[in-house]
Design a protein around this motif. Structure first.
Motif, PDB file in Angstrom:
ATOM      1  N   PRO A  21       0.824  -1.219   0.000  1.00  0.00           N
ATOM      2  CA  PRO A  21       0.000   0.000   0.000  1.00  0.00           C
ATOM      3  C   PRO A  21       0.859   1.271   0.000  1.00  0.00           C
ATOM      4  CG  PRO A  21      -0.843  -1.569   1.606  1.00  0.00           C
ATOM      5  CD  PRO A  21       0.480  -2.099   1.110  1.00  0.00           C
ATOM      6  N   LEU A  22       0.295   2.317  -0.552  1.00  0.00           N
ATOM      7  CA  LEU A  22       0.979   3.606  -0.715  1.00  0.00           C
ATOM      8  C   LEU A  22       1.732   4.047   0.531  1.00  0.00           C
ATOM      9  CD1 LEU A  22       1.407   6.385  -2.185  1.00  0.00           C
ATOM     10  CD2 LEU A  22      -0.806   7.048  -1.244  1.00  0.00           C
ATOM     11  N   PHE A  23       1.024   4.157   1.643  1.00  0.00           N
ATOM     12  CA  PHE A  23       1.637   4.714   2.841  1.00  0.00           C
ATOM     13  C   PHE A  23       2.515   3.723   3.597  1.00  0.00           C
ATOM     14  CE2 PHE A  23      -1.933   7.596   2.025  1.00  0.00           C
ATOM     15  CZ  PHE A  23      -1.218   8.773   1.921  1.00  0.00           C
ATOM     16  N   GLU A  24       2.662   2.519   3.056  1.00  0.00           N
ATOM     17  CA  GLU A  24       3.568   1.530   3.643  1.00  0.00           C
ATOM     18  C   GLU A  24       4.825   1.340   2.792  1.00  0.00           C
ATOM     19  OE1 GLU A  24       1.478  -2.085   4.668  1.00  0.00           O
ATOM     20  OE2 GLU A  24      -0.215  -0.934   5.450  1.00  0.00           O
ATOM     21  N   GLN A  25       4.951   2.101   1.708  1.00  0.00           N
ATOM     22  CA  GLN A  25       6.144   2.014   0.864  1.00  0.00           C
ATOM     23  C   GLN A  25       7.359   2.495   1.662  1.00  0.00           C
ATOM     24  OE1 GLN A  25       6.496   0.907  -2.371  1.00  0.00           O
ATOM     25  NE2 GLN A  25       4.326   0.393  -2.520  1.00  0.00           N
ATOM     26  N   GLN A  26       8.426   1.706   1.646  1.00  0.00           N
ATOM     27  CA  GLN A  26       9.636   2.076   2.367  1.00  0.00           C
ATOM     28  C   GLN A  26      10.249   3.327   1.735  1.00  0.00           C
ATOM     29  OE1 GLN A  26      12.545  -1.019   2.672  1.00  0.00           O
ATOM     30  NE2 GLN A  26      13.887   0.193   3.961  1.00  0.00           N
ATOM     31  N   GLY A  27      10.398   4.363   2.534  1.00  0.00           N
ATOM     32  CA  GLY A  27      10.987   5.613   2.060  1.00  0.00           C
ATOM     33  C   GLY A  27       9.966   6.684   1.723  1.00  0.00           C
ATOM     34  N   LEU A  28       8.684   6.355   1.764  1.00  0.00           N
ATOM     35  CA  LEU A  28       7.669   7.363   1.423  1.00  0.00           C
ATOM     36  C   LEU A  28       7.629   8.491   2.447  1.00  0.00           C
ATOM     37  CD1 LEU A  28       5.516   8.078  -0.705  1.00  0.00           C
ATOM     38  CD2 LEU A  28       3.839   7.190   0.928  1.00  0.00           C
ATOM     39  N   GLN A  29       7.810   8.176   3.718  1.00  0.00           N
ATOM     40  CA  GLN A  29       7.759   9.222   4.743  1.00  0.00           C
ATOM     41  C   GLN A  29       8.859  10.261   4.528  1.00  0.00           C
ATOM     42  OE1 GLN A  29       5.227   9.645   7.062  1.00  0.00           O
ATOM     43  NE2 GLN A  29       6.213  11.646   7.177  1.00  0.00           N
ATOM     44  N   ALA A  30      10.029   9.832   4.073  1.00  0.00           N
ATOM     45  CA  ALA A  30      11.114  10.779   3.784  1.00  0.00           C
ATOM     46  C   ALA A  30      10.707  11.724   2.656  1.00  0.00           C
ATOM     47  CB  ALA A  30      12.391  10.030   3.431  1.00  0.00           C
ATOM     48  N   HIS A  31       9.972  11.209   1.686  1.00  0.00           N
ATOM     49  CA  HIS A  31       9.442  12.027   0.583  1.00  0.00           C
ATOM     50  C   HIS A  31       8.467  13.076   1.128  1.00  0.00           C
ATOM     51  CE1 HIS A  31       7.293  12.999  -3.142  1.00  0.00           C
ATOM     52  NE2 HIS A  31       6.172  12.537  -2.589  1.00  0.00           N
ATOM     53  N   VAL A  32       7.549  12.639   1.972  1.00  0.00           N
ATOM     54  CA  VAL A  32       6.571  13.554   2.569  1.00  0.00           C
ATOM     55  C   VAL A  32       7.288  14.629   3.390  1.00  0.00           C
ATOM     56  CG1 VAL A  32       4.676  13.724   4.234  1.00  0.00           C
ATOM     57  CG2 VAL A  32       4.713  11.844   2.564  1.00  0.00           C
ATOM     58  N   ASP A  33       8.242  14.211   4.207  1.00  0.00           N
ATOM     59  CA  ASP A  33       8.994  15.164   5.033  1.00  0.00           C
ATOM     60  C   ASP A  33       9.751  16.172   4.172  1.00  0.00           C
ATOM     61  OD1 ASP A  33       8.051  13.804   7.251  1.00  0.00           O
ATOM     62  OD2 ASP A  33       9.928  12.699   7.578  1.00  0.00           O
ATOM     63  N   HIS A  34      10.296  15.709   3.066  1.00  0.00           N
ATOM     64  CA  HIS A  34      11.037  16.590   2.155  1.00  0.00           C
ATOM     65  C   HIS A  34      10.122  17.707   1.632  1.00  0.00           C
ATOM     66  CE1 HIS A  34      14.131  17.669  -0.748  1.00  0.00           C
ATOM     67  NE2 HIS A  34      13.236  17.589  -1.718  1.00  0.00           N
ATOM     68  N   TYR A  35       8.939  17.340   1.167  1.00  0.00           N
ATOM     69  CA  TYR A  35       8.027  18.347   0.624  1.00  0.00           C
ATOM     70  C   TYR A  35       7.381  19.198   1.713  1.00  0.00           C
ATOM     71  CZ  TYR A  35       8.775  17.384  -4.200  1.00  0.00           C
ATOM     72  OH  TYR A  35       9.379  17.301  -5.440  1.00  0.00           O
ATOM     73  N   LEU A  44       5.017  25.851  -1.363  1.00  0.00           N
ATOM     74  CA  LEU A  44       4.234  24.765  -1.952  1.00  0.00           C
ATOM     75  C   LEU A  44       2.758  25.102  -1.810  1.00  0.00           C
ATOM     76  CD1 LEU A  44       4.279  21.920  -3.246  1.00  0.00           C
ATOM     77  CD2 LEU A  44       4.095  20.997  -0.926  1.00  0.00           C
ATOM     78  N   ALA A  45       2.054  25.179  -2.950  1.00  0.00           N
ATOM     79  CA  ALA A  45       0.625  25.505  -2.939  1.00  0.00           C
ATOM     80  C   ALA A  45      -0.208  24.277  -2.610  1.00  0.00           C
ATOM     81  CB  ALA A  45       0.195  26.083  -4.285  1.00  0.00           C
ATOM     82  N   LEU A  46       0.048  23.175  -3.301  1.00  0.00           N
ATOM     83  CA  LEU A  46      -0.717  21.938  -3.159  1.00  0.00           C
ATOM     84  C   LEU A  46       0.182  20.751  -3.445  1.00  0.00           C
ATOM     85  CD1 LEU A  46      -3.742  22.984  -5.400  1.00  0.00           C
ATOM     86  CD2 LEU A  46      -3.807  22.789  -2.908  1.00  0.00           C
ATOM     87  N   GLY A  47      -0.175  19.608  -2.905  1.00  0.00           N
ATOM     88  CA  GLY A  47       0.556  18.397  -3.231  1.00  0.00           C
ATOM     89  C   GLY A  47      -0.144  17.188  -2.665  1.00  0.00           C
ATOM     90  N   GLY A  48       0.061  16.048  -3.307  1.00  0.00           N
ATOM     91  CA  GLY A  48      -0.509  14.820  -2.788  1.00  0.00           C
ATOM     92  C   GLY A  48      -0.516  13.717  -3.814  1.00  0.00           C
ATOM     93  N   PRO A  49      -0.906  12.515  -3.357  1.00  0.00           N
ATOM     94  CA  PRO A  49      -0.882  11.342  -4.227  1.00  0.00           C
ATOM     95  C   PRO A  49      -2.158  11.202  -5.042  1.00  0.00           C
ATOM     96  CG  PRO A  49      -1.520  10.683  -2.027  1.00  0.00           C
ATOM     97  CD  PRO A  49      -1.227  12.162  -1.966  1.00  0.00           C
ATOM     98  N   PHE A  50      -2.023  10.513  -6.173  1.00  0.00           N
ATOM     99  CA  PHE A  50      -3.186  10.043  -6.910  1.00  0.00           C
ATOM    100  C   PHE A  50      -3.646   8.764  -6.217  1.00  0.00           C
ATOM    101  CE2 PHE A  50      -0.724  12.187 -10.360  1.00  0.00           C
ATOM    102  CZ  PHE A  50      -1.595  13.258 -10.519  1.00  0.00           C
ATOM    103  N   LEU A  51      -4.929   8.521  -6.190  1.00  0.00           N
ATOM    104  CA  LEU A  51      -5.451   7.377  -5.457  1.00  0.00           C
ATOM    105  C   LEU A  51      -5.882   6.226  -6.356  1.00  0.00           C
ATOM    106  CD1 LEU A  51      -7.417   9.279  -2.696  1.00  0.00           C
ATOM    107  CD2 LEU A  51      -5.114   8.283  -2.579  1.00  0.00           C
ATOM    108  N   ASP A  52      -5.556   6.292  -7.634  1.00  0.00           N
ATOM    109  CA  ASP A  52      -5.875   5.170  -8.518  1.00  0.00           C
ATOM    110  C   ASP A  52      -4.750   4.138  -8.464  1.00  0.00           C
ATOM    111  OD1 ASP A  52      -3.820   6.271 -10.063  1.00  0.00           O
ATOM    112  OD2 ASP A  52      -5.183   7.178 -11.491  1.00  0.00           O
ATOM    113  N   THR A  53      -4.904   3.069  -9.187  1.00  0.00           N
ATOM    114  CA  THR A  53      -3.948   1.966  -9.103  1.00  0.00           C
ATOM    115  C   THR A  53      -2.587   2.272  -9.729  1.00  0.00           C
ATOM    116  OG1 THR A  53      -4.864   1.009 -11.124  1.00  0.00           O
ATOM    117  CG2 THR A  53      -5.757   0.210  -9.024  1.00  0.00           C
ATOM    118  N   SER A  54      -2.501   3.319 -10.535  1.00  0.00           N
ATOM    119  CA  SER A  54      -1.206   3.631 -11.146  1.00  0.00           C
ATOM    120  C   SER A  54      -0.284   4.390 -10.200  1.00  0.00           C
ATOM    121  CB  SER A  54      -1.392   4.423 -12.443  1.00  0.00           C
ATOM    122  OG  SER A  54      -1.965   5.682 -12.164  1.00  0.00           O
ATOM    123  N   ALA A  55      -0.822   4.845  -9.058  1.00  0.00           N
ATOM    124  CA  ALA A  55      -0.050   5.554  -8.029  1.00  0.00           C
ATOM    125  C   ALA A  55       0.490   6.875  -8.568  1.00  0.00           C
ATOM    126  CB  ALA A  55       1.031   4.663  -7.465  1.00  0.00           C
ATOM    127  N   GLY A  56       1.551   7.364  -7.982  1.00  0.00           N
ATOM    128  CA  GLY A  56       2.110   8.646  -8.365  1.00  0.00           C
ATOM    129  C   GLY A  56       1.416   9.784  -7.641  1.00  0.00           C
TER     130      GLY A  56
END
Length: 98
Positions: A21-35, A44-56
């Motif tokens: 799952p998205l929020f269990e990807q190893q290293g994702l928290q470092a990405h969030v902290d960076h932004y 930063l005006a806006l940011g966040g993940p897409f919630l479909d199966t292609s991720a990103g």
């Protein structure tokens, strides 16, 4: 004068695990902290993940940041450096706004 911005588009990189799952990807928290640093600086005006199966996801910096400044920040993202994510910097025109 049109409102032109640069948008950082993220996609899963070679280290992304499709069955995790998205929020269990190893290293994702470092990405969030960076932004969150960019957000805390008011850049930063806006940011966040897409919630479909292609991720990103995408990040929309505030107007006024240069292409080089945004690209340098995106390249310094630990999730990009580790291969969890890739990014593409795209120029975007705000066509409609409330």
């Amino acid at each position: 004068m049109p409102d032109i911005r640069y948008v950082v588009m993220h996609q899963p990189g070679p280290r992304w695990q499709a069955d995790v799952p998205l929020f269990e990807q190893q290293g994702l928290q470092a990405h969030v902290d960076h932004y969150r640093q960019l957000l805390a600086q008011g850049k930063l005006a806006l940011g966040g993940p897409f919630l479909d199966t292609s991720a990103g996801g995408m990040m929309i910096p505030e107007p006024g940041l240069s292409e080089d400044e945004i690209r340098t920040f995106a390249q310094a993202d630990p999730a990009v450096a580790s291969g969890l994510l890739t990014f593409e910097l795209r120029q975007w025109m705000v066509g409609m706004q409330a």
